[in-house]
Design a protein around this motif. Structure first.
Motif, PDB file in Angstrom:
ATOM      1  N   ASN A 106     -12.765  17.348  -6.791  1.00 16.30           N
ATOM      2  CA  ASN A 106     -13.352  16.319  -7.647  1.00 16.30           C
ATOM      3  C   ASN A 106     -13.507  16.733  -9.098  1.00 16.30           C
ATOM      4  OD1 ASN A 106     -13.511  14.457  -5.589  1.00 16.30           O
ATOM      5  ND2 ASN A 106     -15.548  15.103  -4.968  1.00 16.30           N
ATOM      6  N   ASP A 107     -13.526  18.058  -9.391  1.00 20.06           N
ATOM      7  CA  ASP A 107     -13.692  18.494 -10.773  1.00 20.06           C
ATOM      8  C   ASP A 107     -12.369  18.678 -11.507  1.00 20.06           C
ATOM      9  OD1 ASP A 107     -12.991  20.705  -9.297  1.00 20.06           O
ATOM     10  OD2 ASP A 107     -14.433  22.063 -10.220  1.00 20.06           O
ATOM     11  N   VAL A 108     -11.250  18.338 -10.852  1.00 23.65           N
ATOM     12  CA  VAL A 108      -9.929  18.434 -11.491  1.00 23.65           C
ATOM     13  C   VAL A 108      -9.649  17.133 -12.232  1.00 23.65           C
ATOM     14  CG1 VAL A 108      -7.449  18.693 -11.085  1.00 23.65           C
ATOM     15  CG2 VAL A 108      -9.072  20.042  -9.760  1.00 23.65           C
ATOM     16  N   VAL A 109      -9.153  17.263 -13.468  1.00 24.45           N
ATOM     17  CA  VAL A 109      -8.817  16.107 -14.302  1.00 24.45           C
ATOM     18  C   VAL A 109      -7.360  16.205 -14.742  1.00 24.45           C
ATOM     19  CG1 VAL A 109     -11.157  15.738 -15.159  1.00 24.45           C
ATOM     20  CG2 VAL A 109      -9.621  17.242 -16.406  1.00 24.45           C
ATOM     21  N   VAL A 110      -6.768  15.051 -15.027  1.00 22.52           N
ATOM     22  CA  VAL A 110      -5.409  15.023 -15.569  1.00 22.52           C
ATOM     23  C   VAL A 110      -5.529  15.063 -17.082  1.00 22.52           C
ATOM     24  CG1 VAL A 110      -3.281  13.687 -15.779  1.00 22.52           C
ATOM     25  CG2 VAL A 110      -4.490  13.746 -13.600  1.00 22.52           C
ATOM     26  N   ASP A 111      -4.959  16.115 -17.685  1.00 22.97           N
ATOM     27  CA  ASP A 111      -5.008  16.265 -19.144  1.00 22.97           C
ATOM     28  C   ASP A 111      -3.857  15.539 -19.827  1.00 22.97           C
ATOM     29  OD1 ASP A 111      -7.301  17.836 -19.070  1.00 22.97           O
ATOM     30  OD2 ASP A 111      -6.166  19.695 -18.900  1.00 22.97           O
ATOM     31  N   ASP A 112      -2.678  15.510 -19.172  1.00 25.69           N
ATOM     32  CA  ASP A 112      -1.494  14.960 -19.821  1.00 25.69           C
ATOM     33  C   ASP A 112      -0.411  14.720 -18.782  1.00 25.69           C
ATOM     34  OD1 ASP A 112       0.130  14.201 -22.026  1.00 25.69           O
ATOM     35  OD2 ASP A 112       0.977  16.217 -22.176  1.00 25.69           O
ATOM     36  N   ALA A 113       0.463  13.768 -19.044  1.00 26.53           N
ATOM     37  CA  ALA A 113       1.645  13.535 -18.211  1.00 26.53           C
ATOM     38  C   ALA A 113       2.804  13.241 -19.149  1.00 26.53           C
ATOM     39  CB  ALA A 113       1.416  12.381 -17.246  1.00 26.53           C
ATOM     40  N   LYS A 114       3.912  13.983 -18.972  1.00 27.30           N
ATOM     41  CA  LYS A 114       5.043  13.839 -19.884  1.00 27.30           C
ATOM     42  C   LYS A 114       6.347  13.908 -19.105  1.00 27.30           C
ATOM     43  CE  LYS A 114       6.112  17.254 -22.758  1.00 27.30           C
ATOM     44  NZ  LYS A 114       6.122  18.165 -23.907  1.00 27.30           N
ATOM     45  N   MET A 115       7.267  13.005 -19.418  1.00 27.50           N
ATOM     46  CA  MET A 115       8.596  12.990 -18.808  1.00 27.50           C
ATOM     47  C   MET A 115       9.590  13.510 -19.840  1.00 27.50           C
ATOM     48  SD  MET A 115      10.585  12.188 -16.249  1.00 27.50           S
ATOM     49  CE  MET A 115      10.126  10.859 -15.192  1.00 27.50           C
ATOM     50  N   GLU A 116      10.290  14.598 -19.485  1.00 25.97           N
ATOM     51  CA  GLU A 116      11.259  15.179 -20.398  1.00 25.97           C
ATOM     52  C   GLU A 116      12.399  15.815 -19.600  1.00 25.97           C
ATOM     53  OE1 GLU A 116      11.335  18.401 -24.098  1.00 25.97           O
ATOM     54  OE2 GLU A 116       9.443  17.795 -23.243  1.00 25.97           O
ATOM     55  N   ASP A 117      13.630  15.475 -19.946  1.00 20.29           N
ATOM     56  CA  ASP A 117      14.823  16.047 -19.316  1.00 20.29           C
ATOM     57  C   ASP A 117      14.818  15.918 -17.790  1.00 20.29           C
ATOM     58  OD1 ASP A 117      15.777  16.777 -21.832  1.00 20.29           O
ATOM     59  OD2 ASP A 117      14.845  18.753 -21.729  1.00 20.29           O
ATOM     60  N   VAL A 122       2.817  16.975 -15.058  1.00 21.81           N
ATOM     61  CA  VAL A 122       1.440  16.483 -15.053  1.00 21.81           C
ATOM     62  C   VAL A 122       0.546  17.700 -15.232  1.00 21.81           C
ATOM     63  CG1 VAL A 122      -0.326  15.227 -13.776  1.00 21.81           C
ATOM     64  CG2 VAL A 122       2.085  14.613 -13.484  1.00 21.81           C
ATOM     65  N   LYS A 123      -0.137  17.781 -16.376  1.00 26.48           N
ATOM     66  CA  LYS A 123      -1.014  18.924 -16.655  1.00 26.48           C
ATOM     67  C   LYS A 123      -2.425  18.615 -16.169  1.00 26.48           C
ATOM     68  CE  LYS A 123       1.621  21.020 -20.272  1.00 26.48           C
ATOM     69  NZ  LYS A 123       1.624  21.658 -21.572  1.00 26.48           N
ATOM     70  N   LEU A 124      -3.000  19.607 -15.471  1.00 22.68           N
ATOM     71  CA  LEU A 124      -4.318  19.457 -14.870  1.00 22.68           C
ATOM     72  C   LEU A 124      -5.283  20.475 -15.456  1.00 22.68           C
ATOM     73  CD1 LEU A 124      -3.075  19.279 -11.184  1.00 22.68           C
ATOM     74  CD2 LEU A 124      -3.628  17.358 -12.670  1.00 22.68           C
ATOM     75  N   GLY A 125      -6.525  20.084 -15.545  1.00 20.23           N
ATOM     76  CA  GLY A 125      -7.573  20.983 -16.003  1.00 20.23           C
ATOM     77  C   GLY A 125      -8.771  20.862 -15.082  1.00 20.23           C
ATOM     78  N   VAL A 126      -9.786  21.658 -15.375  1.00 24.58           N
ATOM     79  CA  VAL A 126     -10.996  21.665 -14.559  1.00 24.58           C
ATOM     80  C   VAL A 126     -12.192  21.387 -15.451  1.00 24.58           C
ATOM     81  CG1 VAL A 126     -12.448  23.049 -13.026  1.00 24.58           C
ATOM     82  CG2 VAL A 126      -9.982  23.377 -13.008  1.00 24.58           C
ATOM     83  N   ASN A 127     -13.028  20.454 -15.045  1.00 23.47           N
ATOM     84  CA  ASN A 127     -14.287  20.206 -15.743  1.00 23.47           C
ATOM     85  C   ASN A 127     -15.327  21.139 -15.169  1.00 23.47           C
ATOM     86  OD1 ASN A 127     -13.554  18.196 -17.498  1.00 23.47           O
ATOM     87  ND2 ASN A 127     -14.145  16.535 -16.144  1.00 23.47           N
TER      88      ASN A 127
END
Length: 140
Positions: A106-117, A122-127
């Motif tokens: 539950n403390d994991v958040v999505v920081d960013d999502a990027k489509m390339e090549d 999907v970058k994840l972080g922790v609160n």
């Protein structure tokens, strides 16, 4: 209990106290990720302390036909390419509809999502909970 359940239990038993030995471990972020690979194939990457990412190989897909959603601790990545208007002589690339889910703490958040090549990252972080965060005390 299946063979896969036994393997997962064995791995869980081994890695239960891994944060003491290895610091920020994979299991401390992800409660459970299926070890069985299916389309789309993916990598789980550690960028630094508390910084993780999931890379999904999606050749032929773009950001318009891929959806990323985090709801109730479940990260869902889905997509579909509509190529009905094309007439194929031979079709070697599978543009199939897909849905991949990852169960996160539950403390994991999505920081960013990027489509390339052809790779969705999907970058994840922790609160950090408030009681764990450092607090600066003003000296009077």
């Amino acid at each position: 209990m299946t063979g896969l359940d036994l393997i997962n239990k064995f791995q869980k038993d081994i890695w239960d106290n891994s944060t003491k030995v290895f610091g920020d471990s994979f299991d401390s972020i992800f409660d459970s990720i299926s070890k069985a690979q299916s389309f789309p194939f993916y990598n789980v990457v550690k960028y630094g302390k508390g910084e993780y990412g999931i890379e999904l190989g999606l050749a032929g897909y773009n950001k318009k036909n891929v959806k990323v959603e985090l709801k109730d601790g479940v990260l869902t990545v889905s997509g579909q390419v509509d190529d009905a208007e094309k007439e194929y002589i031979e079709k070697g690339l599978a543009f199939r509809k897909f849905m991949k889910q990852f169960s996160l703490r539950n403390d994991v958040v999505v920081d960013d999502a990027k489509m390339e090549d052809g790779v969705l990252t999907v970058k994840l972080g922790v609160n950090e909970p408030e009681e764990i965060k450092a607090q600066e005390i003003k000296v009077k």
